[in-house]
Design an enzyme around this catalytic site. Structure first.
Site, short mmCIF file in Angstrom:
data_model
loop_
_atom_site.label_atom_id
_atom_site.label_comp_id
_atom_site.label_asym_id
_atom_site.label_seq_id
_atom_site.Cartn_x
_atom_site.Cartn_y
_atom_site.Cartn_z
N LYS A 185 -49.57 -41.71 31.43
CA LYS A 185 -49.40 -40.42 32.31
C LYS A 185 -50.81 -39.70 32.05
CE LYS A 185 -48.84 -36.66 34.60
NZ LYS A 185 -48.44 -36.73 36.13
N CYS A 209 -52.88 -29.87 36.00
CA CYS A 209 -52.66 -31.34 35.70
C CYS A 209 -54.04 -31.95 34.96
CB CYS A 209 -51.99 -32.20 36.60
SG CYS A 209 -50.56 -31.38 37.21
#
Ligand code: SAJ
Length: 415
Positions: free
Chosen positions: A204, A258
């Site tokens: 991720k 993010c």
């Protein structure tokens, strides 16, 4: 496994809860914010996202999704809380820790605990798993199941991507990963791959870091092109015609919750110094200063300049301003003593003053465009020219067509 308790009713937890509720599970969504709980409990969304209302109302009206302040005993517990950047560029895991603390009294044998929040490698095992083990005397992987299942959805396309993206799930053992896979399989049409906990946590982070580095490369190329007087947008366009090249676009900086954050999580616990990852963070973080200096150059010599800023969310067509470079740029412009008038018809979480289209343009000396929302295409360049005192556009996204802008007798600047 029939019942699911999801902690965190934000951009990821809420859509995930809706999808699971609409695909065979009884879901309780937990949030510590009373405002969010009461709004969702009365059938009202607190988040703007295409398609979300439809799936939420279905789950809510059919009674498959309930929202509460308090954890309810369930078969599966999913933690989907924020992991912001804390002090010294390290992950602030306080929300993950308090979510684990909230469920620790409820987890029993054979339950499944899943972490979705993007976290540094080791968090699922050493933070979430340990908190539950310490309290229950159950052993992760033996008595209860533990998995990490990161989201990969793009804000603005969350529902589509929740269903269609591939997923990579990590388990403390194969059984945990397979059980988690079964839960997500209820609504995911993409492939679901399984691996270890730490690999999935790292994957991720690697995905978002890859993007950050590619954007930093584009931003650096833009600066270098400036020295040669070469058009960076043409360079990106032509280079990407090569079958193995895909350079991203330069811009005013990298925002959002993010990409501007996750690269730090990769390097926060490592011994290696002077990484490419950190350098690229530096390049992207310096963009707001480069952009505000260029804006200052454009209005140099104008008495009491007014700058109309269009689009302050972190990217086009979303309302979110978290980590938006536009905020840093506005700050710099204000420090330079300029009048700044912000226009953004879709932004949802901005605390400053917003102006109407007309008010922001009236008497402005520069239109500075950050988030290139589609809606800005509706405003004609002639209208913009008519309202402005000095007619300058600084387009940080290659949004306007140079010829059209110049036809409207506006000077055009871009990165
Ligand atoms: N940006 C550029 N140039 C580009 C692309 C983006 O300057 O060519 C800027 C944007 O303007 C924005 C920032 O980067 O400020 C991030 O935007 P984004 O569209 O790249 O990404 P996010 O933050 O909206 O979503 C990302 C996605 N990650 C990847 O594409 C690898 C999404 O799939 C993740 O699920 C999401 O992060 C997340 O939650 O981790």
């Amino acid at each position: 496994m029939k019942t699911i308790c999801i902690l965190g009713m934000g951009y990821i937890g809420l859509p995930t809860a809706c999808m699971m509720a609409n695909n065979g599970y009884e879901v309780v969504g937990i949030d510590v914010n009373d405002g969010i709980v009461s709004s969702l409990s009365s059938g009202k969304l607190h988040i703007e996202e295409p398609e979300l209302e439809k799936v939420f109302l279905k789950a809510f009206k059919e009674g498959k999704l309930k929202v509460s302040r308090h954890v309810k005993k369930s078969d599966v517990y999913i933690i989907a809380v924020p992991t912001p950047l804390g002090k010294d560029n390290k992950a602030d895991l306080s929300y993950v820790i308090s979510a684990a603390e909230m469920i620790k009294d409820f987890v029993s044998k054979e339950n499944l605990v899943i972490l979705e929040s993007t976290s540094p490698p080791g968090t699922t095992r050493n933070i979430v798993g340990s908190i539950i083990e310490k309290n229950t005397k159950l052993v992760a992987g033996t008595d209860f199941n533990l998995a990490f299942c990161p989201e990969r959805v793009l804000p603005g396309k969350i529902i589509y991507e929740l269903v269609n993206n591939n997923r990579v799930i990590g388990g403390i053992n194969e059984k945990s990963a397979e059980l988690a896979k079964d839960v997500y399989k209820s609504f995911v049409k993409g492939n679901i791959y399984t691996t270890t906990l730490e690999t999935s946590e790292f994957v991720k982070l690697a995905e978002n870091t890859y993007r950050d580095i590619n954007i930093a490369f584009a931003n650096e190329l833009a600066d270098i092109c400036g020295e040669y007087d070469i058009n960076i947008w043409d360079v990106v366009k032509f280079a990407n015609m090569h079958p193995r090249v895909n350079i991203l676009n330069p811009g005013p900086g990298v925002g959002g919750h993010c990409i501007a954050i996750d690269p730090w999580f990769i390097i926060e616990n490592i011994k290696k110094k002077d990484t490419l990852i950190e350098k690229c963070r530096g390049i992207n973080n310096s963009r707001p200063f480069i952009i505000s200096d260029k804006a200052a150059m454009i209005v140099n010599g104008i008495k009491d300049p007014k700058i109309a800023v269009f689009g302050i969310s972190y990217k086009e067509n979303v309302g979110d301003t978290r980590e938006s470079p536009a905020l840093a740029i506005i700050n710099e412009l204000l420090k330079k003593g300029f009048e700044v008038s912000v226009h953004d018809p879709i932004v949802t979480n901005y605390n400053g003053k917003l102006s109407s289209l007309e008010d922001s343009l009236n008497g402005a000396d520069l239109l500075l465009l950050f988030a290139a929302h589609d809606v800005f295409k509706k405003t004609s360049l002639d209208f913009i020219a008519q309202k402005m005192r000095n007619k300058n556009i600084f387009d940080t996204r290659n949004f306007y067509d140079r010829n059209e802008v110049e036809k409207a007798k506006i000077r055009y600047y871009r990165i």
